[in-house]
Design a protein around this motif. Structure first.
Motif, PDB file in Angstrom:
ATOM      1  N   ARG A 134      54.072  37.426  37.736  1.00  0.00           N
ATOM      2  CA  ARG A 134      53.735  36.126  38.307  1.00  0.00           C
ATOM      3  C   ARG A 134      52.733  36.296  39.427  1.00  0.00           C
ATOM      4  O   ARG A 134      52.627  37.365  40.013  1.00  0.00           O
ATOM      5  N   ARG A 135      52.042  35.225  39.745  1.00  0.00           N
ATOM      6  CA  ARG A 135      51.124  35.243  40.874  1.00  0.00           C
ATOM      7  C   ARG A 135      51.940  35.008  42.144  1.00  0.00           C
ATOM      8  O   ARG A 135      52.618  33.994  42.278  1.00  0.00           O
ATOM      9  N   GLY A 136      51.866  35.951  43.045  1.00  0.00           N
ATOM     10  CA  GLY A 136      52.636  35.841  44.284  1.00  0.00           C
ATOM     11  C   GLY A 136      51.738  35.602  45.481  1.00  0.00           C
ATOM     12  O   GLY A 136      50.583  35.183  45.354  1.00  0.00           O
ATOM     13  N   ASP A 137      52.278  35.899  46.659  1.00  0.00           N
ATOM     14  CA  ASP A 137      51.508  35.725  47.890  1.00  0.00           C
ATOM     15  C   ASP A 137      50.493  36.866  48.038  1.00  0.00           C
ATOM     16  O   ASP A 137      50.432  37.779  47.214  1.00  0.00           O
ATOM     17  N   ALA A 138      49.716  36.818  49.101  1.00  0.00           N
ATOM     18  CA  ALA A 138      48.659  37.804  49.312  1.00  0.00           C
ATOM     19  C   ALA A 138      49.209  39.223  49.436  1.00  0.00           C
ATOM     20  O   ALA A 138      48.597  40.172  48.953  1.00  0.00           O
ATOM     21  N   ALA A 139      50.370  39.370  50.065  1.00  0.00           N
ATOM     22  CA  ALA A 139      50.957  40.705  50.231  1.00  0.00           C
ATOM     23  C   ALA A 139      51.349  41.315  48.888  1.00  0.00           C
ATOM     24  O   ALA A 139      51.118  42.502  48.643  1.00  0.00           O
ATOM     25  N   SER A 140      51.905  40.521  48.000  1.00  0.00           N
ATOM     26  CA  SER A 140      52.285  41.051  46.690  1.00  0.00           C
ATOM     27  C   SER A 140      51.053  41.285  45.820  1.00  0.00           C
ATOM     28  O   SER A 140      51.057  42.168  44.964  1.00  0.00           O
ATOM     29  N   ALA A 141      49.993  40.527  46.036  1.00  0.00           N
ATOM     30  CA  ALA A 141      48.754  40.729  45.284  1.00  0.00           C
ATOM     31  C   ALA A 141      48.076  42.025  45.713  1.00  0.00           C
ATOM     32  O   ALA A 141      47.476  42.723  44.895  1.00  0.00           O
ATOM     33  N   ARG A 142      48.179  42.376  46.963  1.00  0.00           N
ATOM     34  CA  ARG A 142      47.501  43.559  47.513  1.00  0.00           C
ATOM     35  C   ARG A 142      47.987  44.861  46.883  1.00  0.00           C
ATOM     36  O   ARG A 142      47.232  45.828  46.794  1.00  0.00           O
ATOM     37  N   VAL A 143      49.225  44.908  46.403  1.00  0.00           N
ATOM     38  CA  VAL A 143      49.752  46.139  45.801  1.00  0.00           C
ATOM     39  C   VAL A 143      49.288  46.325  44.356  1.00  0.00           C
ATOM     40  O   VAL A 143      49.549  47.367  43.759  1.00  0.00           O
TER      41      VAL A 143
END
Length: 86
Positions: A65-74
């Motif tokens: 799923r598309r998450g927040d910026a912190a989860s996208a960064r990983v």
């Protein structure tokens, strides 16, 4: 590929990601790709030409799923720091 670009928050909308790929602004391991549904794998290097920057991203993970910026960064490792060039 368009879904990963959207999940990684490289673009704001999935349709924008598809248009970016279709217009030839994305390379996978140095080869231009124009199919938004092209499969990518961990370790692939994506070169993405945006409005005024070029980002070089190494795929490190996937997300359901598309998450927040912190989860996208990983999901990626930034190989070329485009912010320094601006």
């Amino acid at each position: 590929m368009d879904k990963w670009l959207w999940h990684a928050r490289v673009v704001k909308a999935r349709t924008s990601a598809a248009e970016l790929v279709e217009s030839g602004h994305v390379r996978v391991n140095g080869a231009r790709e124009t199919s938004p549904g092209h499969a990518i794998k961990i370790g692939d290097v994506l070169t993405v030409a945006l409005d005024r920057t070029v980002r070089v991203l190494k795929v490190t993970a996937f997300n359901a799923r598309r998450g927040d910026a912190a989860s996208a960064r990983v999901l990626y490792e930034e190989l070329g720091d485009a912010r320094r060039n601006s």
